[in-house]
Design an enzyme around this catalytic site. Structure first.
Site, short mmCIF file in Angstrom:
data_model
loop_
_atom_site.label_atom_id
_atom_site.label_comp_id
_atom_site.label_asym_id
_atom_site.label_seq_id
_atom_site.Cartn_x
_atom_site.Cartn_y
_atom_site.Cartn_z
N LYS A 165 -12.04 -4.00 -4.54
CA LYS A 165 -13.33 -4.05 -3.84
C LYS A 165 -14.42 -3.29 -4.60
O LYS A 165 -15.08 -2.39 -4.08
CB LYS A 165 -13.19 -3.46 -2.42
CG LYS A 165 -12.22 -4.23 -1.52
CD LYS A 165 -12.18 -3.60 -0.12
CE LYS A 165 -11.26 -4.37 0.80
NZ LYS A 165 -9.83 -4.18 0.46
N GLY A 212 0.23 -7.18 5.56
CA GLY A 212 0.85 -5.97 5.03
C GLY A 212 1.86 -5.36 5.97
O GLY A 212 3.05 -5.67 5.93
N ASN A 258 -23.95 -3.79 -14.26
CA ASN A 258 -23.38 -3.45 -15.56
C ASN A 258 -22.05 -2.71 -15.42
O ASN A 258 -21.09 -2.96 -16.16
CB ASN A 258 -24.37 -2.61 -16.36
CG ASN A 258 -23.89 -2.35 -17.78
OD1 ASN A 258 -23.65 -3.28 -18.54
ND2 ASN A 258 -23.75 -1.07 -18.13
N HIS A 314 -17.83 -2.14 -6.16
CA HIS A 314 -19.17 -2.12 -5.57
C HIS A 314 -20.01 -1.09 -6.32
O HIS A 314 -19.93 0.11 -6.07
CB HIS A 314 -19.07 -1.74 -4.09
CG HIS A 314 -20.35 -1.92 -3.33
ND1 HIS A 314 -20.47 -1.63 -2.00
CD2 HIS A 314 -21.58 -2.35 -3.71
CE1 HIS A 314 -21.69 -1.88 -1.58
NE2 HIS A 314 -22.38 -2.31 -2.61
N ASP A 328 0.85 -1.20 0.00
CA ASP A 328 0.00 0.00 0.00
C ASP A 328 0.87 1.24 0.00
O ASP A 328 0.90 2.02 0.96
CB ASP A 328 -0.93 -0.01 1.22
CG ASP A 328 -1.97 -1.11 1.14
OD1 ASP A 328 -2.69 -1.17 0.13
OD2 ASP A 328 -2.06 -1.92 2.08
#
Length: 220
Positions: A58, A199, A64, A60, A7
């Site tokens: 992720k 991480g 479509n 969301h 990250d």
């Protein structure tokens, strides 16, 4: 299998971490922090070094939009990709349609590991376990490949033989950060985790190679 989460917002720093890891012992997770700031360069760099890539965006949105977004990512050298299970069955099925003909696996995030019971009751009007169970039902019905869940919900996932598990919230000891539902690597493996996302205990270490190898040896 360990997945090391990178990250970083700087390509040089991210690539330095990649260079200190062994592609035979781990995968690399590229999340929104690095992908949004560095872009596809870090994905290609890690892949060229021999690493399998978990692209953790992720997604969301409406079915479509999620499908088109994933179609746009399928040309990348990635093996796994995430959506939020709370996007619903149709959205997850659209995600699966988008990777048809590829080897990319779709994983659904059940409940963020930063959420406590108080949080899930406030947001979803049910406990963390109730929320995760409901999302597991959706994930199974959509026939996605697996889910992302905290180590504390691994026993729920192990009852669902069709679902693989990616487990973040892995810490070497009690941590004082934004993760609430955590566990040690060995504990999570013993509960049946297929993939461990680790991480900061590795990437923020003064000796990345040693920290990784210590964790790797602890779960053998």
């Amino acid at each position: 299998m360990i997945i090391v989460a990178i990250d970083e917002t700087c390509f040089v720093k991210a690539s330095e971490i990649v260079n200190k890891l062994d592609s035979k012992k781990c995968m690399i997770k590229i999340g929104s922090v690095s992908y949004n700031s560095i872009g596809q360069d870090i994905v290609y760099y890690a892949a060229e070094k021999g690493f399998d890539i978990f692209l953790d965006l992720k997604l969301h949105d409406i079915p479509n939009t999620v499908k088109k977004s994933i179609v746009g990512l399928t040309s990348l050298p990635i093996q796994m990709l995430t959506v939020h299970t709370s996007g619903g069955k149709d959205m997850m099925m659209a995600a699966m349609d988008a990777v048809l003909g590829t080897e990319i696996k779709i994983f659904g995030v059940t409940a963020l590991t930063s959420l406590s019971n108080v949080d899930t009751k406030e947001i979803f009007q049910r406990t963390t376990l109730e929320q995760v169970n409901a999302m597991l039902d959706l994930a199974e019905s959509a026939q996605i490949d697996g889910v992302v869940c905290s180590p504390h919900e691994l026993e729920l996932v192990s009852k669902r033989e069709s679902l693989l598990s990616i487990t973040p919230g892995i810490r070497l000891q009690d941590s004082d950060d934004d993760q609430n539902r955590v566990m040690t690597p060995k504990e999570a493996i013993d509960l049946g985790a297929n993939y461990l996302v680790i991480g900061r205990p590795i990437t923020e270490s003064n000796n990345i190679r040693k920290s990784f190898n210590d964790i790797f040896e602890s779960i053998q």
